[in-house]
Design a protein around this motif. Structure first.
Motif, PDB file in Angstrom:
ATOM      1  N   SER A  71       0.796  -1.180  -0.098  1.00  0.00           N
ATOM      2  CA  SER A  71      -0.155  -0.071  -0.031  1.00  0.00           C
ATOM      3  C   SER A  71       0.828   1.142   0.081  1.00  0.00           C
ATOM      4  O   SER A  71       0.650   2.134  -0.581  1.00  0.00           O
ATOM      5  CB  SER A  71      -0.900   0.119   1.334  1.00  0.00           C
ATOM      6  OG  SER A  71      -1.627  -1.153   1.205  1.00  0.00           O
ATOM      7  N   LEU A  72       1.949   1.350   0.861  1.00  0.00           N
ATOM      8  CA  LEU A  72       2.604   2.610   0.852  1.00  0.00           C
ATOM      9  C   LEU A  72       3.348   2.651  -0.406  1.00  0.00           C
ATOM     10  O   LEU A  72       4.016   3.687  -0.766  1.00  0.00           O
ATOM     11  CB  LEU A  72       3.769   2.478   1.964  1.00  0.00           C
ATOM     12  CG  LEU A  72       3.205   2.249   3.582  1.00  0.00           C
ATOM     13  CD1 LEU A  72       4.108   1.992   4.464  1.00  0.00           C
ATOM     14  CD2 LEU A  72       2.470   3.461   3.643  1.00  0.00           C
ATOM     15  N   LEU A 150     -11.771   1.990  -2.228  1.00  0.00           N
ATOM     16  CA  LEU A 150     -12.065   1.275  -1.047  1.00  0.00           C
ATOM     17  C   LEU A 150     -11.168   2.306   0.243  1.00  0.00           C
ATOM     18  O   LEU A 150     -10.121   2.598   0.310  1.00  0.00           O
ATOM     19  CB  LEU A 150     -10.942  -0.226  -0.653  1.00  0.00           C
ATOM     20  CG  LEU A 150     -11.461  -0.862   0.266  1.00  0.00           C
ATOM     21  CD1 LEU A 150     -13.000  -1.272   0.249  1.00  0.00           C
ATOM     22  CD2 LEU A 150     -10.508  -2.283   0.186  1.00  0.00           C
ATOM     23  N   THR A 151     -12.232   3.009   0.820  1.00  0.00           N
ATOM     24  CA  THR A 151     -11.877   3.803   1.944  1.00  0.00           C
ATOM     25  C   THR A 151     -11.912   3.505   3.340  1.00  0.00           C
ATOM     26  O   THR A 151     -12.181   2.492   3.334  1.00  0.00           O
ATOM     27  CB  THR A 151     -13.057   5.028   1.735  1.00  0.00           C
ATOM     28  OG1 THR A 151     -14.614   4.606   2.202  1.00  0.00           O
ATOM     29  CG2 THR A 151     -13.153   5.591   0.480  1.00  0.00           C
ATOM     30  N   ARG A 152     -11.541   4.423   4.167  1.00  0.00           N
ATOM     31  CA  ARG A 152     -11.357   3.981   5.524  1.00  0.00           C
ATOM     32  C   ARG A 152     -12.666   3.356   6.116  1.00  0.00           C
ATOM     33  O   ARG A 152     -12.874   2.482   7.045  1.00  0.00           O
ATOM     34  CB  ARG A 152     -10.703   4.982   6.307  1.00  0.00           C
ATOM     35  CG  ARG A 152      -9.228   5.050   6.127  1.00  0.00           C
ATOM     36  CD  ARG A 152      -8.827   6.236   6.901  1.00  0.00           C
ATOM     37  NE  ARG A 152      -7.128   6.370   6.926  1.00  0.00           N
ATOM     38  CZ  ARG A 152      -6.395   7.583   6.506  1.00  0.00           C
ATOM     39  NH1 ARG A 152      -7.168   8.606   6.495  1.00  0.00           N
ATOM     40  NH2 ARG A 152      -5.238   7.517   6.399  1.00  0.00           N
ATOM     41  N   PRO A 153     -13.724   4.250   6.088  1.00  0.00           N
ATOM     42  CA  PRO A 153     -15.164   3.711   6.552  1.00  0.00           C
ATOM     43  C   PRO A 153     -15.565   2.436   5.990  1.00  0.00           C
ATOM     44  O   PRO A 153     -15.929   1.521   7.007  1.00  0.00           O
ATOM     45  CB  PRO A 153     -16.105   5.007   5.989  1.00  0.00           C
ATOM     46  CG  PRO A 153     -15.219   6.032   5.951  1.00  0.00           C
ATOM     47  CD  PRO A 153     -13.795   5.711   5.301  1.00  0.00           C
ATOM     48  N   LEU A 154     -15.298   1.994   4.953  1.00  0.00           N
ATOM     49  CA  LEU A 154     -15.449   0.763   4.232  1.00  0.00           C
ATOM     50  C   LEU A 154     -14.911  -0.212   4.874  1.00  0.00           C
ATOM     51  O   LEU A 154     -15.120  -1.508   5.140  1.00  0.00           O
ATOM     52  CB  LEU A 154     -15.476   0.568   2.727  1.00  0.00           C
ATOM     53  CG  LEU A 154     -16.502   1.524   2.158  1.00  0.00           C
ATOM     54  CD1 LEU A 154     -16.305   1.477   0.449  1.00  0.00           C
ATOM     55  CD2 LEU A 154     -17.793   0.769   1.934  1.00  0.00           C
ATOM     56  N   ALA A 155     -13.438   0.091   5.131  1.00  0.00           N
ATOM     57  CA  ALA A 155     -12.382  -0.742   5.751  1.00  0.00           C
ATOM     58  C   ALA A 155     -12.728  -1.215   7.102  1.00  0.00           C
ATOM     59  O   ALA A 155     -12.504  -2.398   7.924  1.00  0.00           O
ATOM     60  CB  ALA A 155     -11.012  -0.144   5.765  1.00  0.00           C
ATOM     61  N   LEU A 156     -13.707  -0.361   7.669  1.00  0.00           N
ATOM     62  CA  LEU A 156     -14.139  -0.738   9.103  1.00  0.00           C
ATOM     63  C   LEU A 156     -15.068  -1.663   9.318  1.00  0.00           C
ATOM     64  O   LEU A 156     -15.134  -2.474  10.174  1.00  0.00           O
ATOM     65  CB  LEU A 156     -14.737   0.551   9.664  1.00  0.00           C
ATOM     66  CG  LEU A 156     -13.928   1.656   9.955  1.00  0.00           C
ATOM     67  CD1 LEU A 156     -14.698   2.826  10.788  1.00  0.00           C
ATOM     68  CD2 LEU A 156     -12.632   1.480  10.978  1.00  0.00           C
ATOM     69  N   ILE A 157     -15.708  -2.237   8.378  1.00  0.00           N
ATOM     70  CA  ILE A 157     -16.832  -3.110   8.170  1.00  0.00           C
ATOM     71  C   ILE A 157     -16.050  -4.609   8.464  1.00  0.00           C
ATOM     72  O   ILE A 157     -16.383  -5.283   9.330  1.00  0.00           O
ATOM     73  CB  ILE A 157     -17.391  -3.269   6.715  1.00  0.00           C
ATOM     74  CG1 ILE A 157     -18.436  -2.052   6.585  1.00  0.00           C
ATOM     75  CG2 ILE A 157     -18.405  -4.480   6.680  1.00  0.00           C
ATOM     76  CD1 ILE A 157     -18.868  -1.941   5.165  1.00  0.00           C
ATOM     77  N   ILE A 277      -4.066   2.498   6.673  1.00  0.00           N
ATOM     78  CA  ILE A 277      -2.797   3.573   6.735  1.00  0.00           C
ATOM     79  C   ILE A 277      -2.760   4.440   5.413  1.00  0.00           C
ATOM     80  O   ILE A 277      -2.220   5.581   5.582  1.00  0.00           O
ATOM     81  CB  ILE A 277      -1.713   2.422   6.667  1.00  0.00           C
ATOM     82  CG1 ILE A 277      -1.580   1.728   7.833  1.00  0.00           C
ATOM     83  CG2 ILE A 277      -0.414   3.244   6.368  1.00  0.00           C
ATOM     84  CD1 ILE A 277      -0.554   0.556   7.735  1.00  0.00           C
ATOM     85  N   VAL A 278      -3.246   4.037   4.349  1.00  0.00           N
ATOM     86  CA  VAL A 278      -2.989   4.845   3.098  1.00  0.00           C
ATOM     87  C   VAL A 278      -4.190   5.962   2.988  1.00  0.00           C
ATOM     88  O   VAL A 278      -4.119   6.889   2.725  1.00  0.00           O
ATOM     89  CB  VAL A 278      -3.029   3.729   1.903  1.00  0.00           C
ATOM     90  CG1 VAL A 278      -3.253   4.596   0.518  1.00  0.00           C
ATOM     91  CG2 VAL A 278      -1.905   2.938   1.643  1.00  0.00           C
ATOM     92  N   GLY A 279      -5.442   5.452   3.438  1.00  0.00           N
ATOM     93  CA  GLY A 279      -6.594   6.266   3.487  1.00  0.00           C
ATOM     94  C   GLY A 279      -7.706   5.987   2.407  1.00  0.00           C
ATOM     95  O   GLY A 279      -8.819   5.762   2.621  1.00  0.00           O
TER      96      GLY A 279
END
Length: 343
Positions: A71-72, A150-157, A277-279
């Motif tokens: 990702s980085l 794919l955003t941070r809010p979606l990653a929380l699922i 991490i990436v956003g």
């Protein structure tokens, strides 16, 4: 640059770095997993929890590291490919080799089949749904209609689902009454060795991702397919060694629980952590879904063979290994352009 800028990228140098990094991943994972097993025994954790949570998280640390560094480096597809490819390898190859190495059928139990295996199926479904939500609600404008962010809010699922998994395991620990096993080694030393293993894996995976990325650019291999093959095989080595060793020691439940627990961690934690991490990262639904479909089929196959008499026989182990061989042939055909199932 390989070795922190001391060498220039070239096919020969990159192959050597991949081999050396894989060896160090094996070394660091050995330290990490040995410490995790001893600490689990010291704190009196049940076998299923030990295999599916503690040992599984330890052996999955290379996959987590690969997603973070990919990702980085801006090649998130390679990290996702490594996780999915590693999951397919874990589901088909590791139980097969563990069963054959033990010399007898791997005995399982209903807790493993009906809790671990079925929860892992839910994990696969939730990740596919998360990818679909990214395409539907956060599409990438000006590109393919099947690419989403794919955003941070979606990653929380998926991370939230893993929180539920930890809660379930915590309940099992609370209900379990077992004596602590002290091997005479100070607990502090075990924790130090565990931390050292994590550090070695981090450094080795960072070098591994860089060299695999360079090779994929040199030979024109898509990042996702490079992750599914080379990176997945290298990061799956710790899981293989742990499961085979525990199967030989007569701990079949721990061996199989490690496979399912590692895959659950990879799908629900490793991929979302890279996003956090990436956003935000682009996800190509046309590439991800066929591979997730293969993973789903592999999962159904493993569930079926484990449920028959609650054991894994030699013939079933050979069937799993043959299925992975077919998968490798298909991936090679895709890389050479002989098939075009992945758009």
């Amino acid at each position: 640059m390989p070795l922190f800028g001391l060498l220039e990228h070239s096919p020969v140098v990159d192959v050597v770095v991949i081999l050396v990094a894989t060896a160090f991943i094996w070394l660091g994972s050995g330290w990490l997993e040995t410490s995790a097993e001893r600490l689990s025994a010291y704190y009196g954790l049940p076998a299923v929890v030990q295999g599916s949570l503690v040992v599984a998280v330890g052996s999955s640390f290379p996959e987590l590291s690969s997603v973070v560094f990919a990702s980085l480096a801006g090649v998130f597809d390679m990290g996702v490919g490594a996780v999915v490819g590693s999951a397919i390898f874990n589901i088909l190859v590791i139980p097969a080799l563990s069963g054959l190495a033990s010399g007898q059928p791997l005995e399982t139990n209903r807790t493993l089949v009906y809790k671990e295996a079925q929860f892992y199926m839910i994990a696969v479904s939730v990740l596919v749904v998360t990818f679909a939500l990214a395409v539907i609600y956060v599409p990438v404008t000006g590109g393919s209609p099947l690419v989403g962010q794919l955003t941070r809010p979606l990653a929380l699922i998926p991370l939230g689902l893993y929180g539920l998994y930890i809660f379930i395991q915590w309940q099992d620990v609370s209900d379990h009454d077992a004596e602590r096993v002290d091997d005479g080694v100070p607990v502090v030393r075990r924790w130090v060795l565990l931390a050292a293993g994590l550090l070695v894996i981090l450094v080795a995976v960072e070098q591994l991702v860089g060299s695999v990325e360079a090779l994929s650019r040199t030979f024109g291999v898509p990042d996702f397919l490079a992750g599914v093959t080379v990176l997945a095989a290298a990061t799956s080595l710790p899981d293989l060694l742990v499961s085979v060793r525990t199967a030989r020691d007569g701990r079949a439940v721990t061996s199989l629980a490690n496979v399912l627990g590692s895959n659950t961690f990879d799908l629900l934690v490793a991929i979302p952590v890279g996003v956090v991490i990436v956003g935000a990262v682009p996800i190509d639904f046309a590439v991800a879904v066929p591979m997730m479909g293969v993973l789903t089929l592999a999962t159904i196959l493993l569930f079926g063979v484990l449920r028959t008499d609650l054991s894994l026989t030699n013939s079933e182990a050979y069937a799993l290994a043959a299925s992975y061989a077919l998968f490798v042939v298909w991936v090679i055909a895709e890389s050479l352009g002989m098939t075009q199932l992945i758009k």
